[in-house]
Scaffold this motif. Sequence first.
Motif, mmCIF file in Angstrom:
data_model
loop_
_atom_site.group_PDB
_atom_site.id
_atom_site.type_symbol
_atom_site.label_atom_id
_atom_site.label_comp_id
_atom_site.label_asym_id
_atom_site.label_seq_id
_atom_site.Cartn_x
_atom_site.Cartn_y
_atom_site.Cartn_z
ATOM 1 N N GLY A 110 14.529 -2.384 -30.692
ATOM 2 C CA GLY A 110 14.700 -3.462 -31.747
ATOM 3 C C GLY A 110 14.600 -4.905 -31.036
ATOM 4 N N GLU A 112 3.223 -18.906 -39.283
ATOM 5 C CA GLU A 112 4.223 -19.125 -38.170
ATOM 6 C C GLU A 112 5.871 -18.855 -38.886
ATOM 7 N N VAL A 139 6.065 -15.108 -38.998
ATOM 8 C CA VAL A 139 6.303 -14.189 -37.754
ATOM 9 C C VAL A 139 7.912 -14.582 -37.190
ATOM 10 N N LEU A 140 8.273 -15.744 -37.724
ATOM 11 C CA LEU A 140 9.881 -16.053 -37.311
ATOM 12 C C LEU A 140 10.802 -15.167 -37.920
ATOM 13 N N PHE A 179 6.122 -16.442 -32.244
ATOM 14 C CA PHE A 179 6.207 -17.699 -32.824
ATOM 15 C C PHE A 179 6.277 -18.831 -32.061
ATOM 16 N N PHE A 221 8.163 -10.941 -31.622
ATOM 17 C CA PHE A 221 7.502 -11.905 -32.710
ATOM 18 C C PHE A 221 8.276 -13.196 -32.452
ATOM 19 N N LEU A 222 9.559 -13.365 -31.901
ATOM 20 C CA LEU A 222 9.898 -14.470 -31.457
ATOM 21 C C LEU A 222 9.012 -15.335 -30.366
ATOM 22 N N LEU A 251 17.769 2.624 -30.041
ATOM 23 C CA LEU A 251 17.468 1.883 -31.030
ATOM 24 C C LEU A 251 17.465 0.444 -30.975
ATOM 25 N N VAL A 252 18.635 -0.049 -30.415
ATOM 26 C CA VAL A 252 18.795 -1.325 -30.090
ATOM 27 C C VAL A 252 17.954 -1.750 -29.197
ATOM 28 N N VAL A 271 18.343 -3.819 -37.023
ATOM 29 C CA VAL A 271 19.037 -3.192 -36.012
ATOM 30 C C VAL A 271 20.444 -3.532 -35.683
ATOM 31 N N VAL A 326 11.267 -5.605 -30.065
ATOM 32 C CA VAL A 326 10.121 -5.982 -31.087
ATOM 33 C C VAL A 326 10.427 -7.343 -31.747
ATOM 34 N N ALA A 327 11.738 -7.660 -31.720
ATOM 35 C CA ALA A 327 12.165 -9.037 -32.238
ATOM 36 C C ALA A 327 11.885 -9.976 -31.335
ATOM 37 N N VAL A 333 13.854 -7.992 -37.941
ATOM 38 C CA VAL A 333 14.171 -6.839 -37.376
ATOM 39 C C VAL A 333 15.586 -6.870 -36.498
ATOM 40 N N LEU A 334 15.852 -7.984 -36.131
ATOM 41 C CA LEU A 334 17.225 -8.413 -35.455
ATOM 42 C C LEU A 334 18.718 -7.814 -36.433
ATOM 43 N N GLN A 363 22.513 -8.392 -30.038
ATOM 44 C CA GLN A 363 21.307 -8.123 -30.049
ATOM 45 C C GLN A 363 20.421 -9.343 -29.783
ATOM 46 N N SER A 364 20.934 -10.545 -30.420
ATOM 47 C CA SER A 364 20.224 -11.931 -30.403
ATOM 48 C C SER A 364 20.112 -12.148 -28.870
ATOM 49 N N ALA A 368 17.749 -10.130 -27.194
ATOM 50 C CA ALA A 368 16.174 -10.322 -27.511
ATOM 51 C C ALA A 368 15.927 -11.692 -26.902
ATOM 52 N N GLY A 380 10.957 -11.738 -37.105
ATOM 53 C CA GLY A 380 11.829 -11.278 -36.028
ATOM 54 C C GLY A 380 13.203 -11.330 -36.286
#
Lengths: 139, 346
Positions: free
Chosen positions: B49, A111, A114-115, B60, B56-57, B45-46, A125, B52-53, A121-122, B101-102, B105, A118
């Motif tokens: 990204g 877990e 995975v976090l 999670f 994953f979140l 690209l942004v 980028v 993908v992010a 990647v953020l 970005q955050s 996402a 993430g």
Amino acid sequence: MCSTNSLAWGAWEFFRRRNPGPLTSSWVSRALAALCLFYAAVPSWMAILDSRFEGPWLGPVFLAALLVAIFRLLRPRERDLFQPAAGLAAAISVVTVTASRVLLEESETQEAGVLLIGFLVLAQVAGAAAWLRRAGRSS
Amino acid sequence: MRPPLLEVLRQLGRESLLDPEAVSGLLAIGDQGERHSAPWFVRLLVGCGAWVASGFLVAFLFMVEVVPEDLGAAFFGAFVLVGAGALRRSPAAAGSDFLQQSALAGWLVGQLLVVFGVGEGTESLPVTAGIVLVVQAFSVAFFPDAVARFLASGFAVAALLALMLHWKIPQGDELAFLLSAVAAGLLWWHRPALLSGRFPQAVGPVGYGLVFSAFTLLALALADPFELHPSGTLSSTALVAGVLLMAWCLLGERRRSGPGLAVMGFVLLLGLATSSAPGVMAAAGTLVLGFRSGERGLLGLAWSFLLFFLAAFYYNLEVTLWEKSGLLLASGALLLGLRTLLRRCR
């Protein structure tokens, strides 16, 4: 494929510098750079993900050489930002695949892995976008 | 090609032909957009990204089982959406790529949770698609991010297509395509008026999103596994009518002149010849819109899809390679002849 495209890209850049008249299109250079990076990134992922991989690590070597060419050899004034953006995307993909392998296969708490991926990647980028914007403004 | 809108405004301001206050207000909006806009490949690209992010979140959240099930997930997603919107609108995010970005996402995570929650909770596709449409409308209006607005347009078209297919509306896929194509055409045609409206920053991303979605629907029709057929007679006829209408409006008083008639005749001929591949006419219409608005990005999109659909059209022609090469030669000769005729008439 990577070396063939690299040769074509190198030849294009060489002749463009010598006689830019008929070779002004930036799209040929962009397409060749993107193909080179693609053909270097895919074997890099395979080498990282496949635990039984025993072949020569040509993908990462080619990728490193291409990144050096993009960021060091191309003069900033002549450099189109597309090539650095594509180079950064390829590098981000390889770093993320490596981190995924390390964090998900060799860590006990998936877990948290995975976090972390993430956020990794953020961060990558966001850093790449900030650098590209600054480079765009300065040029 | 027409000069970009901002350049025209600057020139009109310099020549004192427009109210200076209105010009400075519009230029401020445009300059803000230019300052914050990055090249398309950086935005791509942004966007990738953020996708993908957010994947994953979401993974999670499900792995640690903090996400409630069914409608609870939808409410949780709604909170995430509101939080992401507040973060994106905060002054701190204006100059920070990381916060932008955050927020993007978070917006994607919230969307996924809302769709998942409503879908699981109600088990009703119309309700889920309706909620998706409402969320996209709010996103376009209140989430000030070009990538999010571009994606929201695509999600809205996908929800519309899902509704059409679910209700088994006759030629529903064609209707979904036509609705997105007509919305894109109207948006780009009335762009100057919309830029002085309530959401000027949303016009460009939504316009691109609608054009891209329409082209994507047509491209999906080429792949059999999707069993979509938005490229039937209705689409072909409507596209030819749309391009003819645009040509009619643009030609003005030259409609009945030689070049005007040649242009209209060529559009009709092209429509007839490519009736089995409406993507060609859709790309031609987008080219007209791109030239009219002076938008290079739209022209690039139109050229890319024109090449793609022309290649697909020639590939799918049920004739021999010899006949295909003859057709290509004839098409080239026709276009060159039309170009010579138009230059001579001008």
